[in-house]
Design a protein around this motif. Structure first.
Motif, short mmCIF file in Angstrom:
data_model
loop_
_atom_site.label_atom_id
_atom_site.label_comp_id
_atom_site.label_asym_id
_atom_site.label_seq_id
_atom_site.Cartn_x
_atom_site.Cartn_y
_atom_site.Cartn_z
N VAL A 64 12.87 10.32 4.39
CA VAL A 64 13.39 9.70 5.61
C VAL A 64 12.22 9.49 6.56
O VAL A 64 11.47 10.42 6.88
N VAL A 65 12.01 8.25 6.98
CA VAL A 65 10.86 7.90 7.81
C VAL A 65 11.26 8.09 9.27
O VAL A 65 11.62 7.14 9.97
N TRP A 66 11.17 9.34 9.74
CA TRP A 66 11.62 9.67 11.09
C TRP A 66 10.49 9.58 12.12
O TRP A 66 10.73 9.79 13.31
N TYR A 67 9.29 9.25 11.71
CA TYR A 67 8.14 9.08 12.59
C TYR A 67 7.46 7.76 12.21
O TYR A 67 7.63 7.26 11.09
N PRO A 68 6.70 7.15 13.10
CA PRO A 68 6.11 5.84 12.81
C PRO A 68 5.06 5.90 11.70
O PRO A 68 4.26 6.83 11.63
N VAL A 69 5.07 4.88 10.86
CA VAL A 69 4.08 4.73 9.79
C VAL A 69 3.70 3.26 9.71
O VAL A 69 4.33 2.39 10.32
N SER A 70 2.67 2.98 8.92
CA SER A 70 2.33 1.61 8.57
C SER A 70 2.11 1.59 7.07
O SER A 70 1.11 2.10 6.57
N SER A 71 3.09 1.06 6.35
CA SER A 71 3.05 1.15 4.89
C SER A 71 3.35 -0.20 4.26
O SER A 71 3.92 -1.10 4.90
N VAL A 72 2.98 -0.32 3.00
CA VAL A 72 3.34 -1.50 2.22
C VAL A 72 4.75 -1.30 1.69
O VAL A 72 5.01 -0.31 1.01
N PRO A 73 5.69 -2.18 2.02
CA PRO A 73 7.06 -2.00 1.52
C PRO A 73 7.09 -1.91 0.01
O PRO A 73 6.52 -2.76 -0.69
N ALA A 74 7.73 -0.85 -0.50
CA ALA A 74 7.77 -0.61 -1.93
C ALA A 74 9.20 -0.25 -2.33
O ALA A 74 9.62 0.89 -2.17
N PRO A 75 9.95 -1.21 -2.84
CA PRO A 75 11.33 -0.92 -3.24
C PRO A 75 11.39 0.11 -4.37
O PRO A 75 10.50 0.16 -5.23
N LEU A 76 12.41 0.92 -4.36
CA LEU A 76 12.62 1.89 -5.43
C LEU A 76 13.08 1.15 -6.68
O LEU A 76 13.85 0.20 -6.61
N GLY A 77 12.59 1.57 -7.83
CA GLY A 77 13.03 0.97 -9.08
C GLY A 77 12.08 -0.07 -9.64
O GLY A 77 12.35 -0.65 -10.70
N GLN A 78 10.95 -0.30 -8.96
CA GLN A 78 9.96 -1.24 -9.46
C GLN A 78 8.74 -0.48 -9.98
O GLN A 78 7.70 -0.41 -9.33
N GLY A 79 8.92 0.12 -11.14
CA GLY A 79 7.84 0.89 -11.76
C GLY A 79 7.43 2.07 -10.91
O GLY A 79 8.25 2.76 -10.31
N ASN A 80 6.12 2.28 -10.85
CA ASN A 80 5.57 3.42 -10.11
C ASN A 80 5.14 3.03 -8.70
O ASN A 80 4.47 3.80 -8.01
N GLN A 81 5.54 1.84 -8.26
CA GLN A 81 5.04 1.28 -7.00
C GLN A 81 5.33 2.18 -5.80
O GLN A 81 4.45 2.45 -4.98
N LEU A 82 6.56 2.69 -5.70
CA LEU A 82 6.93 3.52 -4.55
C LEU A 82 6.13 4.82 -4.54
O LEU A 82 5.61 5.22 -3.50
N PHE A 83 6.02 5.46 -5.69
CA PHE A 83 5.34 6.75 -5.74
C PHE A 83 3.85 6.61 -5.47
O PHE A 83 3.22 7.49 -4.88
N GLU A 84 3.29 5.49 -5.88
CA GLU A 84 1.89 5.22 -5.56
C GLU A 84 1.72 5.02 -4.06
O GLU A 84 0.74 5.49 -3.47
N GLU A 85 2.67 4.34 -3.41
CA GLU A 85 2.59 4.12 -1.97
C GLU A 85 2.77 5.43 -1.21
O GLU A 85 2.10 5.69 -0.21
N ILE A 86 3.67 6.30 -1.69
CA ILE A 86 3.84 7.62 -1.07
C ILE A 86 2.53 8.39 -1.15
O ILE A 86 2.08 9.00 -0.17
N GLY A 87 1.89 8.34 -2.31
CA GLY A 87 0.61 9.03 -2.48
C GLY A 87 -0.47 8.45 -1.58
O GLY A 87 -1.25 9.19 -0.98
N ARG A 88 -0.51 7.11 -1.47
CA ARG A 88 -1.52 6.48 -0.62
C ARG A 88 -1.32 6.88 0.84
O ARG A 88 -2.29 7.13 1.56
N GLN A 89 -0.06 6.93 1.27
CA GLN A 89 0.21 7.33 2.65
C GLN A 89 -0.30 8.74 2.91
O GLN A 89 -0.93 9.02 3.95
N LYS A 90 -0.05 9.64 2.00
CA LYS A 90 -0.49 11.03 2.18
C LYS A 90 -2.01 11.13 2.19
O LYS A 90 -2.59 11.87 2.98
#
Length: 626
Positions: free
Chosen positions: A217-243
């Protein structure tokens, strides 16, 4: 009662949220009406600013400005280096209101004329400014699996002047809304509602506030590349990049929480337990009680900002503290027992004393999915038998408790050591074969993620990895290979001597291990940690037994590596009388011949035993004809 950020300015009435404890009709029977008090006030006016300089200039509202939508390059360029979050939580209404003071940095190569900030689509932007000046912005909804709603509210913001590469600027964001349990993003993929909500259990509710952050849950401001769930590993890679991008960011938090009955007695922020003082005020008739606490600025590390507040019963022993719901207090003992069972292995490998305490927080529902945040294990307390040494409880406790004994700022060490310790526990309780089967069960996903050959894919060096396939699966394999290369004693010495504060260069752990073992490991770290040429691909190409002489047979074994990563693998020759195992280094895209003299008739050759991950298999056996 203190007033938080009470300083306001003309024109800010719609941007300030002021809660007054006033006399209501239902409270007329009280002996005395309490005086109005300011519970919480927000103002985007920065401290020290002259409120007169922007008098009459209200914050720009969504729709008031036409701002182009940010592109992915602009989203990736913006890094938040500091958060100062002022939260007002009202659990009975499932709501929060936030003043977020940010320091943002242009980490890109080009100046930024606009920037994008995102929050959960369940929340609403109320105002954005910098150094007392309102910034025009336009809000759009973007699809993203980073939030449990499946979407983010993105404010595309026009800057007063371009933000140069490497430059920073302060930005204050006001927003509010309600956060309730929703399985929307998973239901969109076909998951049943009950299962979806058990996974996405984040909420603000009476008795429990749980907000895990980006990826949940994105309860604080971020700047991320939108990554829909279900498109390969895209979301998990974006989560890792954010961290990774925000691992050096600092987070400070001030929290005001209203409660109706009993005051919460445990709070956890960014993976650490916060000591709570007495409430500012207790409930009186229709008026809520108020609890306040704050956390000074501290480095975030490889975590997402998170907050948990609850009413729980504490049980503790050794390095573990279990916070249980009232009805689950008797189950806490099983978790303390599990910790005691796995601790000897942790002490042997990582040192006699834990560096911090593992907090176990009982989740609201029995089917809520467990999660880890720093040194906090979030899990429903289950009725299990603690004496079952191979139970899933022990595996989960081993992984979580490892973080209390070992901490690193590098994800491949932080998560890799924990995954390695889980496999060692399986080895101790079920045997080596079971531990290797556990590794093999994860190898397929790693083989898919790795490049087939240099240039065939971008690859992801373990030193820079931020997704579970690498910082857990591949890193666990790396520790098994290092164990074979240097032995248990040297690896234990390096792990126990590791200090996160001293890990300021990429080769810090390599040097620790070389010092402990006396071996040159540069070749290994180059192919497996610093670079990512892919996985080895081994083959037994030829086996040449010579004629028996005085009861001994000389066997020449050719091993070819079709992959681009060098590996040192066990080569085992089995005969009618004995077996001999040697460690053989096979260069990338090369071949070696190993000559072994053995008593008895040679029967078979085995290359690799499952400790070295390969492209398609991690075990090769060739039977020899008599």
């Amino acid at each position: 009662m203190k007033c938080v950020f009470c300083a306001g300015r003309p024109g800010m009435a719609t941007a300030a949220l002021v809660m007054l404890l006033a006399v209501t009709a239902g409270a007329q029977s009280l002996p005395a009406s309490p005086k109005p008090q300011v519970l919480f006030s927000r103002s985007a006016q920065s401290e020290g600013q002259n409120s007169a300089q922007n008098a009459g200039q209200p914050l720009a509202k969504a729709g008031n400005a036409q701002v182009p939508e940010a592109n992915d390059a602009e989203r990736q360029a913006l890094t938040i280096t500091a958060y100062d979050l002022n939260l007002h939580l009202v659990p009975r209404e499932h709501s929060l209101a936030v003043e977020a003071r940010l320091t943002v940095k242009n980490a890109g190569a080009q100046p930024l004329d606009e920037m994008a900030l995102q929050i959960s689509s369940a929340l609403q932007f109320e105002g954005i400014e910098s150094e007392g000046a309102a910034l025009p912005y336009q809000v759009r909804t973007v699809e993203s699996g980073a939030d449990h709603t499946g979407a983010l509210a993105e404010a595309d913001i026009r800057l007063k002047q371009p933000l140069a590469p490497g430059a920073t600027m302060p930005v204050t964001v006001l927003y509010s809304g309600k956060i309730v349990v929703t399985g929307k993003r998973l239901e969109a993929l076909g998951a049943p509602r009950q299962i979806a909500e058990a996974s996405d259990w984040d909420r603000i509710a009476e008795g429990f506030v749980g907000l895990r952050g980006f990826g949940n849950v994105v309860w604080y401001p971020v700047s991320s590349v939108p990554a829909p769930l279900g498109q390969g590993n895209q979301l998990f890679e974006e989560i890792g990049r954010q961290k990774m991008r925000e691992s050096d960011a600092t987070v400070a938090m001030q929290v005001t929480l209203e409660y109706a009955n009993h005051a919460p007695d445990v709070a956890m922020v960014d993976g650490q337990v916060v000591k709570l003082g007495p409430p500012v005020s207790t409930p009186q008739g229709a008026f809520p009680g108020v609890l306040e606490f704050s956390v000074p600025a501290r480095r975030l590390g490889f975590e997402a900002p998170s907050i948990f507040v609850a009413e729980r019963t504490l049980s503790e022993k050794g390095a573990v503290a279990v916070y249980a719901r009232a009805g689950d207090a008797d189950r806490a003992q099983a978790y303390l027992t599990a910790a005691a069972q796995v601790s000897p292995v942790l002490k042997k490998w990582l040192g006699a004393k834990a560096r911090t305490t593992l907090a176990v927080l009982d989740l609201p529902e029995g089917d809520d999915a467990p999660a880890e945040v720093g040194s906090v294990l979030l899990t429903p307390l289950l009725a299990v038998k603690p004496e079952a040494l191979d139970s899933p409880l022990d595996l989960g406790m081993m992984h979580a408790l490892t973080h209390a004994y070992f901490h690193s700022r590098r994800p491949w060490l932080e998560e890799g050591v924990a995954s390695f310790m889980v496999s060692l526990w399986i080895e101790q309780t079920k045997g080596r074969e079971a531990a290797l089967e556990h590794l093999e069960a994860t190898r397929g996903a790693l083989a898919i993620a790795e490049p087939a050959s240099p240039g065939a894919g971008a690859g992801e060096p373990l030193m820079e990895a931020s997704d579970p396939v690498h910082d857990r699966t591949k890193a666990a394999y790396v520790f098994w290979m290092l164990r074979s290369l240097v032995g248990d004693s040297a690896l234990e010495q390096a792990l126990q001597g590791y200090e996160s504060a001293k890990d300021t260069t990429p080769d810090y752990f390599e040097k620790l291990l070389e010092q402990a073992s006396g071996k040159d490991l540069q070749w290994f770290f180059k192919d497996w940690v610093y670079e990512d040429p892919g996985l080895p691909d081994l083959e037994i190409t030829h086996v040449y037994p010579a004629a028996e002489n005085l009861g001994l047979t000389l066997v020449a074994i050719d091993v070819t590596n079709h992959g681009y990563a060098a590996a040192e693998v066990p080569v085992t020759l089995v005969s009618t009388k004995t077996k001999i195992t040697r460690m053989v280094r096979v260069p990338a895209h090369g071949m070696v011949t190993e000559r072994v003299e053995i008593a008895g008739q040679p029967l078979s050759v085995q290359v690799n035993d499952g400790t070295v991950p390969e492209v398609s298999a991690s075990l090769h056996i060739k039977t020899l004809q008599p």
